[in-house]
Design a protein around this motif. Structure first.
Motif, mmCIF file in Angstrom:
data_model
loop_
_atom_site.group_PDB
_atom_site.id
_atom_site.type_symbol
_atom_site.label_atom_id
_atom_site.label_comp_id
_atom_site.label_asym_id
_atom_site.label_seq_id
_atom_site.Cartn_x
_atom_site.Cartn_y
_atom_site.Cartn_z
ATOM 1 N N ILE A 66 0.877 -1.169 0.000
ATOM 2 C CA ILE A 66 0.000 0.000 0.000
ATOM 3 C C ILE A 66 0.912 1.215 0.000
ATOM 4 O O ILE A 66 1.776 1.351 0.870
ATOM 5 N N PHE A 67 0.730 2.086 -0.986
ATOM 6 C CA PHE A 67 1.584 3.261 -1.125
ATOM 7 C C PHE A 67 0.788 4.535 -0.874
ATOM 8 O O PHE A 67 -0.390 4.617 -1.204
ATOM 9 N N ASP A 68 1.465 5.513 -0.309
ATOM 10 C CA ASP A 68 0.852 6.825 -0.157
ATOM 11 C C ASP A 68 0.880 7.572 -1.482
ATOM 12 O O ASP A 68 -0.094 8.224 -1.863
ATOM 13 N N ILE A 69 2.016 7.463 -2.180
ATOM 14 C CA ILE A 69 2.196 8.196 -3.433
ATOM 15 C C ILE A 69 2.851 7.273 -4.456
ATOM 16 O O ILE A 69 3.790 6.542 -4.127
ATOM 17 N N VAL A 70 2.355 7.331 -5.686
ATOM 18 C CA VAL A 70 2.981 6.633 -6.803
ATOM 19 C C VAL A 70 3.373 7.683 -7.829
ATOM 20 O O VAL A 70 2.533 8.463 -8.268
ATOM 21 N N ILE A 71 4.651 7.695 -8.192
ATOM 22 C CA ILE A 71 5.153 8.608 -9.214
ATOM 23 C C ILE A 71 5.572 7.731 -10.392
ATOM 24 O O ILE A 71 6.445 6.878 -10.258
ATOM 25 N N ASP A 72 4.953 7.952 -11.537
ATOM 26 C CA ASP A 72 5.148 7.082 -12.699
ATOM 27 C C ASP A 72 5.955 7.790 -13.777
ATOM 28 O O ASP A 72 5.483 8.736 -14.400
ATOM 29 N N PHE A 73 7.171 7.301 -14.001
ATOM 30 C CA PHE A 73 8.037 7.836 -15.047
ATOM 31 C C PHE A 73 8.128 6.898 -16.253
ATOM 32 O O PHE A 73 8.811 7.214 -17.213
ATOM 33 N N SER A 74 7.475 5.734 -16.195
ATOM 34 C CA SER A 74 7.779 4.721 -17.209
ATOM 35 C C SER A 74 6.572 4.174 -17.968
ATOM 36 O O SER A 74 6.689 3.171 -18.650
ATOM 37 N N ASP A 130 -4.132 -2.307 -12.039
ATOM 38 C CA ASP A 130 -4.982 -3.392 -11.543
ATOM 39 C C ASP A 130 -4.484 -3.941 -10.204
ATOM 40 O O ASP A 130 -5.246 -4.575 -9.484
ATOM 41 N N TYR A 131 -3.219 -3.694 -9.865
ATOM 42 C CA TYR A 131 -2.647 -4.260 -8.642
ATOM 43 C C TYR A 131 -2.181 -3.216 -7.628
ATOM 44 O O TYR A 131 -1.753 -3.575 -6.548
ATOM 45 N N LEU A 132 -2.252 -1.965 -7.970
ATOM 46 C CA LEU A 132 -1.755 -0.919 -7.072
ATOM 47 C C LEU A 132 -2.824 -0.424 -6.109
ATOM 48 O O LEU A 132 -3.967 -0.199 -6.502
ATOM 49 N N THR A 133 -2.423 -0.205 -4.867
ATOM 50 C CA THR A 133 -3.248 0.482 -3.880
ATOM 51 C C THR A 133 -2.461 1.719 -3.476
ATOM 52 O O THR A 133 -1.305 1.612 -3.043
ATOM 53 N N TYR A 134 -3.078 2.891 -3.617
ATOM 54 C CA TYR A 134 -2.362 4.144 -3.376
ATOM 55 C C TYR A 134 -3.352 5.257 -3.046
ATOM 56 O O TYR A 134 -4.537 5.149 -3.307
ATOM 57 N N LYS A 135 -2.810 6.355 -2.499
ATOM 58 C CA LYS A 135 -3.627 7.538 -2.216
ATOM 59 C C LYS A 135 -3.519 8.568 -3.335
ATOM 60 O O LYS A 135 -4.495 9.217 -3.690
#
Length: 127
Positions: A68-76, A88-93
């Motif tokens: 479980i992540f607070d923040i996801v930063i996607d560069f890719s 489909d598999y990420l849990t984040y705020k």
């Protein structure tokens, strides 16, 4: 106080690498994770939490469901399939997609010239 968990998708090249290096040096309040294929610069950031995924392979991304992540930063993210396989598999705020300016290059997309090397790149990123 518990550290915020931050996942960086990509993070070993270009601006993703710069971002990770800056966060490591300046923001100790984050627990930093990197998720990528583990191919490019695989020995970079030996002290970080690394998650090996191939965003083109949905099953490979299933390991993300353990976190479980607070923040996801996607560069890719390069296309909608990679986005869906991961999401489909990420849990984040919070989720932030960082992309290059060529995505907004309307001249490339307006030409509708599939032989232009940037046409498909721009089209998929725009999606």
């Amino acid at each position: 106080m518990q550290k915020e968990k931050v996942l960086v998708l990509g993070g070993t090249q270009m601006i993703g690498r710069d971002f990770v290096e800056t966060i490591q040096k300046t923001n100790q309040e984050y627990e930093l994770y990197i998720a990528n294929r583990g191919i490019t610069n695989k020995d970079l950031f030996p002290n970080l939490n690394k998650i090996c995924i191939d965003r083109n392979n949905k099953e490979s991304c299933s390991i993300l469901s353990k976190y479980i992540f607070d923040i996801v930063i996607d560069f890719s993210c390069y296309n909608i399939t990679q986005y869906c396989n991961t999401m489909d598999y990420l849990t984040y705020k919070k989720y932030v997609l960082i992309s290059t300016q060529s995505v907004l290059d309307t001249n490339t997309l307006n030409k509708k010239n599939s032989s232009d090397p940037y046409y498909w790149y721009c089209l998929y990123k725009k999606e």
